[in-house]
Every structure is written in structure tokens, then in C-alpha cells.
Design a protein around this motif. Structure first.
Motif, PDB file in Angstrom:
ATOM      1  N   GLY A  78       3.178  19.610 -18.320  1.00 58.31           N
ATOM      2  CA  GLY A  78       3.410  21.004 -17.947  1.00 58.31           C
ATOM      3  C   GLY A  78       2.704  21.992 -18.864  1.00 58.31           C
ATOM      4  O   GLY A  78       3.002  23.187 -18.851  1.00 58.31           O
ATOM      5  N   GLY A  79       1.753  21.510 -19.639  1.00 56.70           N
ATOM      6  CA  GLY A  79       1.081  22.335 -20.633  1.00 56.70           C
ATOM      7  C   GLY A  79       0.253  23.486 -20.083  1.00 56.70           C
ATOM      8  O   GLY A  79       0.003  24.459 -20.792  1.00 56.70           O
ATOM      9  N   PHE A  80      -0.185  23.369 -18.820  1.00 57.05           N
ATOM     10  CA  PHE A  80      -0.979  24.450 -18.224  1.00 57.05           C
ATOM     11  C   PHE A  80      -0.108  25.408 -17.412  1.00 57.05           C
ATOM     12  O   PHE A  80      -0.522  26.530 -17.135  1.00 57.05           O
ATOM     13  N   ASP A  81       1.077  24.960 -17.005  1.00 57.72           N
ATOM     14  CA  ASP A  81       1.940  25.750 -16.135  1.00 57.72           C
ATOM     15  C   ASP A  81       2.354  27.053 -16.831  1.00 57.72           C
ATOM     16  O   ASP A  81       2.887  27.026 -17.936  1.00 57.72           O
ATOM     17  N   GLY A 114      -9.797  29.160 -18.856  1.00 56.67           N
ATOM     18  CA  GLY A 114      -8.350  29.000 -18.934  1.00 56.67           C
ATOM     19  C   GLY A 114      -7.995  27.826 -19.819  1.00 56.67           C
ATOM     20  O   GLY A 114      -8.840  27.267 -20.515  1.00 56.67           O
ATOM     21  N   GLY A 115      -6.717  27.424 -19.762  1.00 61.58           N
ATOM     22  CA  GLY A 115      -6.258  26.252 -20.502  1.00 61.58           C
ATOM     23  C   GLY A 115      -5.741  26.523 -21.896  1.00 61.58           C
ATOM     24  O   GLY A 115      -5.406  25.590 -22.623  1.00 61.58           O
ATOM     25  N   LYS A 149       0.932  25.902 -11.568  1.00 60.83           N
ATOM     26  CA  LYS A 149       1.231  24.466 -11.695  1.00 60.83           C
ATOM     27  C   LYS A 149      -0.053  23.668 -11.581  1.00 60.83           C
ATOM     28  O   LYS A 149      -0.942  24.014 -10.806  1.00 60.83           O
ATOM     29  N   VAL A 150      -0.140  22.583 -12.358  1.00 56.64           N
ATOM     30  CA  VAL A 150      -1.239  21.635 -12.238  1.00 56.64           C
ATOM     31  C   VAL A 150      -0.634  20.268 -11.946  1.00 56.64           C
ATOM     32  O   VAL A 150       0.243  19.805 -12.671  1.00 56.64           O
ATOM     33  N   THR A 151      -1.097  19.660 -10.858  1.00 60.28           N
ATOM     34  CA  THR A 151      -0.616  18.338 -10.452  1.00 60.28           C
ATOM     35  C   THR A 151      -1.802  17.375 -10.456  1.00 60.28           C
ATOM     36  O   THR A 151      -2.892  17.727 -10.021  1.00 60.28           O
TER      37      THR A 151
END
Length: 167
Positions: free
Chosen positions: A34-37, A52-53, A153-155
Motif C-alpha cells: 500500500g506504499g503508493f496508495d 510520482g511514487g 490504489k496500485v494493484t
């Protein structure tokens, strides 16, 4: 693949694990934790790149430190991958090639002057128009976004099988 849900729409990347295994591994590990959320695209060049990031961007009050987080974790993995439209590459500290981490930039248009200097670890396969829309976010005189373009969110998923051609 990485599915990046943003305030401007969904962007899908093919991750290039065969080209940059350490960068892809860190991206997947960070995404799954969940580090990018809730982080943002904090720097952009209109119709050029979006960056980003950075975990620091989760905090709107820390704007003066945007761009400083998540770095100095990886050595470069330079390959023959070019920074063409849709390339995703690792951000590094200026003048320090082995300083990549969780920050990345997406090329809205080709950036040939950067070829061979940054690790390309993914390619946008869907949603480049959403990334382009993010590049249109207003910026200040330092290139920092003045409005929040959020990664909600990143999945991580397996690449879907190709749809067979109808006969």
C-alpha cells in the motif's frame, strides 16, 4: 502488470521484470504494502513527463519536501529500453546514478535526451491519456504540482491472456 488507479483515471503498466528485476521487485513490494496508495504525482512537465511514487506526498503539509522520499534504495539497471512514449523509469538523485527507489516517471512523449541514463522498468499499455491529463496539472515555478493528482490504489496482477481472434 500494475494497475494504477488515479484521480485522472486508470493506467496499466506491463512490468519489465526481465529487463530490471530489482526495480520491478521493489515496485511490486511497495504496491502490495500500500506504499503508493494516497501518494500523488508531484512533478510534471506538460505533455512531457509525470513523476510520482514519493511516500512524502501522502502528506499535503510536507509539500516543501516532495521529491525527497523513497530514494537511495537501488542501483541502476540500464538496458536497451528507450524513453519513448509510455516508458516508465526510475527517478534518481541528480548526479547519483545508483540512487533509485520508489519514485518513477512516465513519459507522455519520447525523452531521447534521457536514453541510457535511467532504468526503464515498465511500459504504459492502457491509460496513457489519463497520464497525459495528469501532465496538464498546474505547476509552480519549481515544476511542483499546485493541485493534487492522487494515486488512489496500485494493484499487481498477472498479465491477462490475449483474447483469441474470432474465426
Amino acid at each position: 502488470q500494475a494497475v494504477i488507479e488515479t484521480s485522472a483515471g486508470t493506467i496499466v503498466w506491463d512490468l519489465l521484470a526481465d529487463k530490471a528485476p530489482n526495480h520491478v521487485a521493489l515496485f511490486i513490494k511497495t504496491a502490495q504494502a500500500g506504499g503508493f496508495d494516497g501518494s500523488t504525482f508531484h512533478r510534471m512537465v506538460r505533455y512531457g513527463i509525470v513523476q510520482g511514487g514519493d511516500p512524502v506526498t501522502k502528506d499535503p503539509a510536507a509539500r516543501d519536501r516532495y521529491g525527497s522520499g523513497g530514494l537511495n534504495q537501488l542501483k541502476t539497471e540500464i538496458t536497451d529500453e528507450l524513453l519513448t512514449r509510455g516508458a516508465v523509469a526510475a527517478v534518481q538523485v541528480p548526479g547519483k546514478p545508483d540512487s533509485a527507489g520508489t519514485q518513477f516517471f512516465m513519459c507522455i512523449n519520447a525523452q531521447p535526451s534521457l536514453d541510457g541514463k535511467y532504468t526503464v522498468f515498465a511500459r504504459v499499455v492502457e491509460g496513457l491519456l489519463a497520464a497525459q491529463k495528469i501532465s496538464e496539472t498546474p505547476v509552480d515555478d519549481k515544476g511542483l504540482a499546485t493541485e493534487r493528482a492522487v494515486i488512489t490504489k496500485v494493484t499487481i496482477r498477472d498479465k491477462p491472456a490475449a483474447t483469441p481472434e474470432p474465426f
